[in-house]
Design a protein around this motif. Structure first.
Motif, PDB file in Angstrom:
ATOM      1  N   LEU A   1       7.665   0.392   3.933  1.00 25.02           N
ATOM      2  CA  LEU A   1       6.574  -0.335   4.597  1.00 25.02           C
ATOM      3  C   LEU A   1       7.119  -1.239   5.696  1.00 25.02           C
ATOM      4  CD1 LEU A   1       4.145  -1.314   1.701  1.00 25.02           C
ATOM      5  CD2 LEU A   1       3.493  -0.211   3.858  1.00 25.02           C
ATOM      6  N   LYS A   2       8.207  -1.933   5.397  1.00 25.32           N
ATOM      7  CA  LYS A   2       8.797  -2.855   6.371  1.00 25.32           C
ATOM      8  C   LYS A   2       9.298  -2.138   7.626  1.00 25.32           C
ATOM      9  CE  LYS A   2      10.177  -6.534   3.224  1.00 25.32           C
ATOM     10  NZ  LYS A   2      11.333  -7.245   2.615  1.00 25.32           N
TER      11      LYS A   2
ATOM     12  N   TYR B   1      -0.261  -6.628   5.157  1.00 22.14           N
ATOM     13  CA  TYR B   1      -0.580  -5.557   4.216  1.00 22.14           C
ATOM     14  C   TYR B   1       0.361  -5.607   3.012  1.00 22.14           C
ATOM     15  CZ  TYR B   1      -1.213  -1.012   2.105  1.00 22.14           C
ATOM     16  OH  TYR B   1      -1.450  -0.013   1.181  1.00 22.14           O
ATOM     17  N   LEU B   2       1.643  -5.762   3.278  1.00 21.65           N
ATOM     18  CA  LEU B   2       2.638  -5.812   2.221  1.00 21.65           C
ATOM     19  C   LEU B   2       2.339  -6.957   1.253  1.00 21.65           C
ATOM     20  CD1 LEU B   2       5.288  -4.775   0.984  1.00 21.65           C
ATOM     21  CD2 LEU B   2       6.511  -6.191   2.650  1.00 21.65           C
TER      22      LEU B   2
ATOM     23  N   TRP C   1      -0.798  -6.005  -0.789  1.00 17.96           N
ATOM     24  CA  TRP C   1      -0.512  -4.940  -1.753  1.00 17.96           C
ATOM     25  C   TRP C   1       0.330  -5.462  -2.918  1.00 17.96           C
ATOM     26  CZ3 TRP C   1       4.514  -2.450  -2.145  1.00 17.96           C
ATOM     27  CH2 TRP C   1       4.549  -1.467  -3.154  1.00 17.96           C
TER      28      TRP C   1
ATOM     29  N   THR D   1       9.155   1.642  -1.690  1.00 21.18           N
ATOM     30  CA  THR D   1       7.931   1.517  -0.902  1.00 21.18           C
ATOM     31  C   THR D   1       7.976   0.266  -0.032  1.00 21.18           C
ATOM     32  OG1 THR D   1       6.704   2.719  -2.600  1.00 21.18           O
ATOM     33  CG2 THR D   1       5.408   1.452  -1.024  1.00 21.18           C
ATOM     34  N   ILE D   2       8.467  -0.824  -0.579  1.00 20.91           N
ATOM     35  CA  ILE D   2       8.607  -2.058   0.208  1.00 20.91           C
ATOM     36  C   ILE D   2       9.506  -1.813   1.409  1.00 20.91           C
ATOM     37  CG2 ILE D   2       9.632  -4.378   0.209  1.00 20.91           C
ATOM     38  CD1 ILE D   2       8.653  -4.597  -2.750  1.00 20.91           C
TER      39      ILE D   2
END
Length: 157
Positions: free
Chosen positions: A94-95, A7-8, A11, A90-91
């Motif tokens: 997300l991780k 997903y990362l 995106w 956000t990164i």
């Protein structure tokens, strides 16, 4: 590759184009809006970046988490810095997501969906508004814009 890592990567193919697009916008167009009730260009850019973080925060927390209101900017350079900062945050967040958070059902604006569903919706939301931003940028006369998506790095194995 994990679901979050995939997903990362997907995106970031869109976010990196947003970051490039913001680079070509002259300061004098920060308040441009194509109709009276539209979001001004600077606000649209900040909305895109802060909304993605809002969706990720919502999945992380398991409950709707409103975005932080950001309205202190006067130049495109300041908007760029906001986008870059929110992208990095956000990164990181997300991780940190795990399978349980992705599977948990969360109510958001009277809709119920899993964390994975909301992340997918977040990416769709960003793509939608990035398309709007491309239109805004073309309307103010910018001719050289980045391609709408970046190619993933080639695996040479």
């Amino acid at each position: 590759m994990s679901v979050v890592a995939q997903y990362l990567q997907e995106w970031l193919r869109h976010r990196s184009v947003l970051q490039e697009l913001v680079e070509v916008i002259p300061d004098e167009h920060i308040d441009f809006k194509p109709w009276d009730n539209a979001m001004p260009m600077g606000s649209l850019i900040v909305h895109i970046a802060s909304s993605m973080k809002m969706f990720v925060d919502t999945v992380k927390n398991g409950t709707f988490t409103p975005p932080t209101k950001i309205d202190e900017y006067h130049t495109i350079a300041e908007v760029r810095n906001i986008v870059d900062q929110l992208t990095e945050e956000t990164i990181r967040e997300l991780k940190e997501l795990n399978a349980q958070q992705l599977e948990k059902e969360i109510e958001f604006r009277n809709f119920l969906g899993t964390g994975s569903f909301w992340l997918s919706t977040a990416k769709d939301h960003e793509i939608h508004h990035k398309g709007q931003l491309f239109t805004y940028v073309r309307m103010v006369g910018v001719e050289n814009v980045p391609f709408m998506i970046k190619q993933p790095p080639q695996n040479n194995n």
